[in-house]
Motif scaffolding. Structure first.
Motif, PDB file in Angstrom:
ATOM      1  N   ILE A 344     108.587  76.557  11.723  1.00 21.96           N
ATOM      2  CA  ILE A 344     109.004  77.523  12.740  1.00 21.96           C
ATOM      3  C   ILE A 344     107.938  78.596  12.924  1.00 21.96           C
ATOM      4  O   ILE A 344     107.599  78.964  14.049  1.00 21.96           O
ATOM      5  CB  ILE A 344     110.360  78.157  12.352  1.00 21.96           C
ATOM      6  CG1 ILE A 344     111.446  77.078  12.300  1.00 21.96           C
ATOM      7  CG2 ILE A 344     110.748  79.244  13.355  1.00 21.96           C
ATOM      8  CD1 ILE A 344     112.780  77.567  11.752  1.00 21.96           C
ATOM      9  N   ASP A 345     107.391  79.087  11.813  1.00 19.72           N
ATOM     10  CA  ASP A 345     106.361  80.130  11.894  1.00 19.72           C
ATOM     11  C   ASP A 345     105.149  79.654  12.686  1.00 19.72           C
ATOM     12  O   ASP A 345     104.583  80.403  13.497  1.00 19.72           O
ATOM     13  CB  ASP A 345     105.921  80.560  10.499  1.00 19.72           C
ATOM     14  CG  ASP A 345     106.987  81.358   9.755  1.00 19.72           C
ATOM     15  OD1 ASP A 345     108.061  81.598  10.348  1.00 19.72           O
ATOM     16  OD2 ASP A 345     106.747  81.727   8.589  1.00 19.72           O
ATOM     17  N   GLU A 346     104.731  78.422  12.437  1.00 20.20           N
ATOM     18  CA  GLU A 346     103.567  77.878  13.142  1.00 20.20           C
ATOM     19  C   GLU A 346     103.839  77.766  14.631  1.00 20.20           C
ATOM     20  O   GLU A 346     102.955  78.029  15.460  1.00 20.20           O
ATOM     21  CB  GLU A 346     103.205  76.519  12.558  1.00 20.20           C
ATOM     22  CG  GLU A 346     102.592  76.598  11.156  1.00 20.20           C
ATOM     23  CD  GLU A 346     102.518  75.246  10.472  1.00 20.20           C
ATOM     24  OE1 GLU A 346     102.956  74.241  11.105  1.00 20.20           O
ATOM     25  OE2 GLU A 346     102.044  75.172   9.322  1.00 20.20           O
ATOM     26  N   HIS A 347     105.070  77.363  14.976  1.00 23.31           N
ATOM     27  CA  HIS A 347     105.429  77.279  16.402  1.00 23.31           C
ATOM     28  C   HIS A 347     105.362  78.652  17.050  1.00 23.31           C
ATOM     29  O   HIS A 347     104.781  78.809  18.137  1.00 23.31           O
ATOM     30  CB  HIS A 347     106.828  76.700  16.565  1.00 23.31           C
ATOM     31  CG  HIS A 347     107.437  76.979  17.893  1.00 23.31           C
ATOM     32  ND1 HIS A 347     106.932  76.469  19.065  1.00 23.31           N
ATOM     33  CD2 HIS A 347     108.495  77.771  18.253  1.00 23.31           C
ATOM     34  CE1 HIS A 347     107.650  76.908  20.092  1.00 23.31           C
ATOM     35  NE2 HIS A 347     108.594  77.701  19.624  1.00 23.31           N
ATOM     36  N   ILE A 348     105.956  79.652  16.423  1.00 23.95           N
ATOM     37  CA  ILE A 348     105.948  81.006  16.993  1.00 23.95           C
ATOM     38  C   ILE A 348     104.514  81.488  17.172  1.00 23.95           C
ATOM     39  O   ILE A 348     104.150  82.017  18.234  1.00 23.95           O
ATOM     40  CB  ILE A 348     106.753  81.972  16.100  1.00 23.95           C
ATOM     41  CG1 ILE A 348     108.241  81.596  16.128  1.00 23.95           C
ATOM     42  CG2 ILE A 348     106.560  83.420  16.541  1.00 23.95           C
ATOM     43  CD1 ILE A 348     109.096  82.379  15.157  1.00 23.95           C
ATOM     44  N   LYS A 349     103.691  81.311  16.142  1.00 16.85           N
ATOM     45  CA  LYS A 349     102.298  81.757  16.225  1.00 16.85           C
ATOM     46  C   LYS A 349     101.575  81.084  17.376  1.00 16.85           C
ATOM     47  O   LYS A 349     100.896  81.744  18.178  1.00 16.85           O
ATOM     48  CB  LYS A 349     101.578  81.456  14.914  1.00 16.85           C
ATOM     49  CG  LYS A 349     100.114  81.867  14.931  1.00 16.85           C
ATOM     50  CD  LYS A 349      99.424  81.555  13.596  1.00 16.85           C
ATOM     51  CE  LYS A 349      97.967  81.969  13.627  1.00 16.85           C
ATOM     52  NZ  LYS A 349      97.284  81.673  12.321  1.00 16.85           N
ATOM     53  N   HIS A 350     101.715  79.759  17.491  1.00 18.12           N
ATOM     54  CA  HIS A 350     100.975  79.021  18.513  1.00 18.12           C
ATOM     55  C   HIS A 350     101.405  79.405  19.924  1.00 18.12           C
ATOM     56  O   HIS A 350     100.570  79.690  20.796  1.00 18.12           O
ATOM     57  CB  HIS A 350     101.148  77.514  18.304  1.00 18.12           C
ATOM     58  CG  HIS A 350     100.367  76.686  19.270  1.00 18.12           C
ATOM     59  ND1 HIS A 350     100.949  76.023  20.325  1.00 18.12           N
ATOM     60  CD2 HIS A 350      99.035  76.432  19.352  1.00 18.12           C
ATOM     61  CE1 HIS A 350     100.020  75.382  21.015  1.00 18.12           C
ATOM     62  NE2 HIS A 350      98.847  75.614  20.441  1.00 18.12           N
ATOM     63  N   GLU A 351     102.714  79.463  20.154  1.00 17.72           N
ATOM     64  CA  GLU A 351     103.170  79.715  21.515  1.00 17.72           C
ATOM     65  C   GLU A 351     102.952  81.167  21.923  1.00 17.72           C
ATOM     66  O   GLU A 351     102.522  81.442  23.056  1.00 17.72           O
ATOM     67  CB  GLU A 351     104.651  79.333  21.677  1.00 17.72           C
ATOM     68  CG  GLU A 351     105.097  79.382  23.125  1.00 17.72           C
ATOM     69  CD  GLU A 351     106.377  78.620  23.396  1.00 17.72           C
ATOM     70  OE1 GLU A 351     106.651  78.325  24.588  1.00 17.72           O
ATOM     71  OE2 GLU A 351     107.133  78.313  22.447  1.00 17.72           O
ATOM     72  N   VAL A 352     103.219  82.095  21.021  1.00 12.86           N
ATOM     73  CA  VAL A 352     103.056  83.505  21.384  1.00 12.86           C
ATOM     74  C   VAL A 352     101.583  83.839  21.609  1.00 12.86           C
ATOM     75  O   VAL A 352     101.238  84.538  22.571  1.00 12.86           O
ATOM     76  CB  VAL A 352     103.667  84.422  20.308  1.00 12.86           C
ATOM     77  CG1 VAL A 352     103.379  85.893  20.625  1.00 12.86           C
ATOM     78  CG2 VAL A 352     105.182  84.212  20.233  1.00 12.86           C
ATOM     79  N   THR A 353     100.711  83.360  20.756  1.00 11.74           N
ATOM     80  CA  THR A 353      99.285  83.654  20.942  1.00 11.74           C
ATOM     81  C   THR A 353      98.731  82.984  22.188  1.00 11.74           C
ATOM     82  O   THR A 353      97.898  83.563  22.896  1.00 11.74           O
ATOM     83  CB  THR A 353      98.466  83.224  19.718  1.00 11.74           C
ATOM     84  OG1 THR A 353      98.715  81.834  19.437  1.00 11.74           O
ATOM     85  CG2 THR A 353      98.819  84.060  18.500  1.00 11.74           C
ATOM     86  N   THR A 354      99.202  81.791  22.486  1.00 14.36           N
ATOM     87  CA  THR A 354      98.724  81.088  23.685  1.00 14.36           C
ATOM     88  C   THR A 354      99.159  81.804  24.955  1.00 14.36           C
ATOM     89  O   THR A 354      98.397  81.905  25.918  1.00 14.36           O
ATOM     90  CB  THR A 354      99.233  79.639  23.708  1.00 14.36           C
ATOM     91  OG1 THR A 354      98.836  78.968  22.507  1.00 14.36           O
ATOM     92  CG2 THR A 354      98.664  78.880  24.907  1.00 14.36           C
ATOM     93  N   MET A 355     100.393  82.333  24.969  1.00 17.56           N
ATOM     94  CA  MET A 355     100.934  82.987  26.160  1.00 17.56           C
ATOM     95  C   MET A 355     100.649  84.483  26.196  1.00 17.56           C
ATOM     96  O   MET A 355     101.042  85.157  27.149  1.00 17.56           O
ATOM     97  CB  MET A 355     102.444  82.760  26.238  1.00 17.56           C
ATOM     98  CG  MET A 355     102.876  81.307  26.416  1.00 17.56           C
ATOM     99  SD  MET A 355     102.169  80.525  27.897  1.00 17.56           S
ATOM    100  CE  MET A 355     102.923  81.493  29.211  1.00 17.56           C
ATOM    101  N   LYS A 356      99.968  85.003  25.184  1.00 21.43           N
ATOM    102  CA  LYS A 356      99.697  86.434  25.112  1.00 21.43           C
ATOM    103  C   LYS A 356      99.000  86.918  26.382  1.00 21.43           C
ATOM    104  O   LYS A 356      98.036  86.328  26.846  1.00 21.43           O
ATOM    105  CB  LYS A 356      98.823  86.731  23.901  1.00 21.43           C
ATOM    106  CG  LYS A 356      98.533  88.213  23.684  1.00 21.43           C
ATOM    107  CD  LYS A 356      97.675  88.411  22.440  1.00 21.43           C
ATOM    108  CE  LYS A 356      97.345  89.878  22.226  1.00 21.43           C
ATOM    109  NZ  LYS A 356      96.488  90.080  21.027  1.00 21.43           N
ATOM    110  N   GLY A 357      99.537  87.995  26.941  1.00 27.64           N
ATOM    111  CA  GLY A 357      98.966  88.570  28.152  1.00 27.64           C
ATOM    112  C   GLY A 357      99.521  88.008  29.441  1.00 27.64           C
ATOM    113  O   GLY A 357      99.270  88.551  30.520  1.00 27.64           O
ATOM    114  N   LEU A 358     100.289  86.915  29.344  1.00 24.15           N
ATOM    115  CA  LEU A 358     100.850  86.286  30.545  1.00 24.15           C
ATOM    116  C   LEU A 358     102.321  86.649  30.758  1.00 24.15           C
ATOM    117  O   LEU A 358     102.845  86.453  31.854  1.00 24.15           O
ATOM    118  CB  LEU A 358     100.719  84.760  30.459  1.00 24.15           C
ATOM    119  CG  LEU A 358      99.297  84.199  30.525  1.00 24.15           C
ATOM    120  CD1 LEU A 358      99.312  82.696  30.228  1.00 24.15           C
ATOM    121  CD2 LEU A 358      98.678  84.461  31.899  1.00 24.15           C
ATOM    122  N   LEU A 359     102.985  87.154  29.708  1.00 27.87           N
ATOM    123  CA  LEU A 359     104.427  87.391  29.770  1.00 27.87           C
ATOM    124  C   LEU A 359     104.759  88.866  29.648  1.00 27.87           C
ATOM    125  O   LEU A 359     104.051  89.629  28.989  1.00 27.87           O
ATOM    126  CB  LEU A 359     105.142  86.632  28.644  1.00 27.87           C
ATOM    127  CG  LEU A 359     104.889  85.128  28.539  1.00 27.87           C
ATOM    128  CD1 LEU A 359     105.668  84.558  27.350  1.00 27.87           C
ATOM    129  CD2 LEU A 359     105.271  84.411  29.819  1.00 27.87           C
TER     130      LEU A 359
END
Length: 592
Positions: A344-359
């Motif tokens: 779960i932690d890896e998923h949160i890290k990957h998706e949040v960092t990838t979408m950072k600045g777009l949401l």
């Protein structure tokens, strides 16, 4: 013979004629097939013979008397239904028809309520019909046409009544459900108007709401015009044109549609760009979709298209914590807490960092009341970690808890509301950087009275968080009710100072989980509810003002909060500037 006599006399007494071609979807006079008495922890359902004059006048000889003596938590805690005995096809037009009256009511309003419905005969109990109906002491015949949401084989769906409302005694008779096939013109069928408390045109709550909107959604605008010598210019023509709302008006959208070619998708993009200031991807950011690389790439492209047009995006959702809403392999880790936590932690890290600045927002957790398999393994404290991880990987995005059944269902789901408040307080008490709460607001044919919604909003506003209406729609075949309640829902929520956004859960019939709830039909013609949305958001709650400067070179007005273009003209000279009206107001100085 008895059943046939009853059914025949019932139809003969009706003053309403029906078109030919309707066929029963379960046995004739199903109420006659019920047990004589059924005891329940919340009351008694008893089949009775009727001899009073009012019943005989209407041809009614038999009814089911429903005595609600306890206090059910949910409307379905006491009910009766009948399974369909033939196949019902998707979009088949059906007509629920019955008589009802109240016998004894013990509520402050003096009104009895029943909920006629048609639903899937198992989870998730998708409802094609669900209407909260207020009934009177006199026998009255009711008609509710609707379309089936799906294909149902015999036994896989049912029609009947939820009765779990405050203490009351009601009688229901002559219930039937007829099918007229897909493609039938529903307007040919009789329809009982759907009403709700507070819908009258001169309702006091609406007048007060309009006053609040004027106060909290507008700001003062002062324009001063001077010449090159800094002398005031009187009599200059001023045009104030709103370009964009500060409020979050919008809808769920689909990344694939945004990126596809074709006339339909040109229209899809046009509506998004023209009318919406904020959107949410319907499914594209959910965990399973995110891990599909091709879908993820398309979603990122669609997100960039939106941001290039200054359209804000909500992220929905990081963790939907039930096994059925996350990738299948995650459940296999249930016996290895460390591995489950890492996944779960890896998923949160990957998706949040990838979408950072777009949401602008992230729904960090979705629907914890009903979806909590992960918390049962890792504990409620894990929710705290998820929020803190999201903040760690994106320090600026707003972080939300999102859930349903808070404003809907007549506002009666107190267990769901209490859990929502308890969870929010738990998160805040544990130092979670939560900034907002999402109320989904999916309505069927039953409306929550506006004053009740305001009470609920007030309750949650005390937590000091922003409130977003995240997934609004009204699924109903009654377009008049749908339009009326769209108006009142928007007025109610827009008038509350804690609400920062109202997003529908789709807007086009061909891309909507509840096609009857769409604002635009498949051919892009607008529905009455869609027209209400446009009239309010782009006309009534929109500011375009013309005027002239006074002797001291000023022009004063009030406008809805947002972005503007201001043009000033005098003696052949024109100056155009951009400006923003914030809540505290602004002064715009123009040199002509």
């Amino acid at each position: 013979m008895t059943n046939f006599f009853f059914l025949a006399s019932f139809f003969l007494a009706s003053a309403v004629s029906l078109p030919e071609g309707g066929t029963p979807v379960f046995s004739d006079n199903p109420i006659a097939s019920l047990p004589a008495v059924r005891e329940h922890q919340f009351g008694t359902l008893k089949k009775i013979e009727l001899t009073d004059e009012d019943s005989r006048k209407n041809g009614i000889r038999q009814a089911i008397r429903c005595e609600i003596t306890g206090q059910p938590q949910q409307s379905w805690d006491i009910q009766f239904q009948f399974r369909i005995t033939r196949k019902v096809v998707k979009n088949e037009v059906l007509l629920a028809r019955f008589w009802a009256r109240s016998i004894d009511v013990q509520t402050e309003t003096g009104s009895a309520v029943i909920r006629p419905l048609f639903e899937m005969a198992g989870p998730p109990h998708n409802k094609s019909l669900s209407v909260d109906l207020t009934i009177t002491p006199e026998w009255k015949e009711y008609f509710f046409p609707f379309k089936s949401l799906d294909n149902y084989d015999a036994g896989k769906a049912g029609g009947g009544f939820h009765l779990g409302f405050p203490k009351q005694t009601v009688e229901i008779a002559g219930y039937s459900l007829l099918g007229f096939g897909a493609g039938f013109d529903m307007k040919k069928l009789p329809q009982t108007p759907v009403t709700y408390e507070g819908m009258e045109p001169d309702a006091a709550w609406r007048k007060e709401a309009e006053k609040r909107i004027e106060k909290i959604r507008k700001g003062d605008l002062t324009i001063t015009v001077a010449d090159s010598q800094n002398q005031p210019v009187s009599g200059a023509e001023v045009e104030v044109r709103m370009k964009r709302h500060a409020f979050g008006w919008g809808s769920a959208v689909v990344a694939q549609h945004i990126m596809r070619e074709g006339a339909d998708f040109d229209r899809y993009r046009e509506i998004i760009e023209k009318y919406f200031t904020r959107v949410v991807f319907e499914n594209d950011l959910k965990w399973g979709r995110w891990e599909n690389e091709s879908n993820r790439e398309r979603t990122l492209q669609a997100a960039q298209w939106l941001r290039d047009r200054n359209i804000e995006i909500r992220g929905h959702c990081l963790v939907w914590p039930s096994w059925r809403h996350i990738p299948r392999d995650v459940e296999t880790l249930a016996n290895d807490k460390d591995a489950l936590r890492r996944r779960i932690d890896e998923h949160i890290k990957h998706e949040v960092t990838t979408m950072k600045g777009l949401l602008v927002d992230w729904d960090v957790i979705n629907e914890p009341y009903n979806n909590n398999d992960v918390m049962k393994v890792l504990g409620d404290e894990e929710m705290v970690r998820w929020f803190k991880l999201a903040r760690q990987y994106d320090p600026k995005v707003n972080l939300y808890l999102n859930d349903f059944a808070i404003l809907t269902g007549g506002g009666k789901d107190t267990a769901h509301q209490d859990h929502f408040e308890k969870t929010l307080k738990f998160l805040k008490d544990n130092g979670v950087p939560i900034t907002g709460l999402g109320m989904q607001s999916h309505f069927g044919g039953a409306a929550t009275p506006p004053e009740k919604m305001l009470q609920i909003l007030d309750r949650f506003a005390k937590l000091g968080l922003d409130i977003s209406i995240t997934e609004h729609d009204i699924e109903s075949s009654n377009e008049e009710f749908q339009a009326d309640f769209t108006r009142d829902f928007l007025i109610t929520t827009f008038s509350h100072p804690s609400v920062v956004a109202i997003l529908g859960w789709g807007f086009w019939e061909r891309s909507h989980w509840k096609p009857n709830a769409a604002y635009y039909r498949a051919d892009w013609s607008i529905t009455p509810a869609g027209q209400v949305w446009l009239d309010l958001v782009t006309k009534k709650w929109w500011t375009n003002v013309d005027g002239k400067t006074t002797a001291d070179g000023t022009f004063n007005t009030r406008g809805f909060l947002g972005n503007y273009e201001i043009a000033v003209k005098k003696d052949g000279k024109t100056k155009t500037v951009e400006a923003t009206i914030p809540k505290e107001g602004t002064v715009v100085k123009i040199t002509l």
